[in-house]
Design a protein around this motif. Sequence first.
Motif, PDB file in Angstrom:
ATOM      1  N   ARG A  57     117.081  24.267  33.695  1.00 51.83           N
ATOM      2  CA  ARG A  57     116.593  25.293  33.294  1.00 51.83           C
ATOM      3  C   ARG A  57     117.448  26.489  33.643  1.00 51.83           C
ATOM      4  NH1 ARG A  57     111.290  22.620  32.719  1.00 51.83           N
ATOM      5  NH2 ARG A  57     110.634  23.111  30.455  1.00 51.83           N
TER       6      ARG A  57
ATOM      7  N   PRO B 185     116.489  24.645  28.630  1.00 52.10           N
ATOM      8  CA  PRO B 185     115.132  24.388  28.868  1.00 52.10           C
ATOM      9  C   PRO B 185     114.541  23.160  28.105  1.00 52.10           C
ATOM     10  CG  PRO B 185     115.442  26.133  27.480  1.00 52.10           C
ATOM     11  CD  PRO B 185     116.666  25.789  27.848  1.00 52.10           C
TER      12      PRO B 185
ATOM     13  N   ARG C  33     109.001  17.288  30.837  1.00 51.66           N
ATOM     14  CA  ARG C  33     109.532  18.825  30.664  1.00 51.66           C
ATOM     15  C   ARG C  33     109.937  19.022  29.428  1.00 51.66           C
ATOM     16  NH1 ARG C  33     111.470  21.786  35.936  1.00 51.66           N
ATOM     17  NH2 ARG C  33     109.675  21.101  37.486  1.00 51.66           N
TER      18      ARG C  33
END
Length: 189
Positions: free
Chosen positions: A118, A123, A148
């Motif tokens: 990130r 991301p 994630r």
Amino acid sequence: MSSQSQGCYLGVLGGMGPMAGAAFALRLAALTPADSDQAHIPTLLRNDPRIPDRSSAHMAGGENPLPHMVEGVRFLEHAGAELIAIPCNTAHLWYEQIAAATRVPVLHIIEAVADDLRRMGLPRGRIGLMGTAATLKLGLYQRHLEARGYECLVPFDDEVERDCMASIRAVKANQLEDAYAPAARCIGS
């Protein structure tokens, strides 16, 4: 004891393999923005190669390494560590038990990787993984990264043994030059 020798330490539970603990300590020193010796992070490295093989324990019924890892984190805690890092992916299959065995926070290697992705501006997206057969087969990274939002690309079983494990074995045998070709082959496939 002088005031400079008192205080907290970063504890590093190494030895799994020994090169990983040493490389972690080297990178820690190299990447610390310090303008003097005294500005570096005080670190205790327990680089104990007698810890039983983590992959063998999970995949082939080998000796359980957990008691040895718990002994190591407790050693670091008693020596003054206020935070512990474990530079071994497969050891994190026992992360919850290790973390529960000490009052000191234990960094989670996969969460640190996800945080770093990130920070680097990734991301989400596709992530290629290499690792021991146990790390890959048991989904250690996949569980955390997919939660994630990452898609994990994992080598096929024959590539894990032929390329990933060949590279890892070469590093563990201190034959670094022999580790590059199988790692590159795995990345290219």
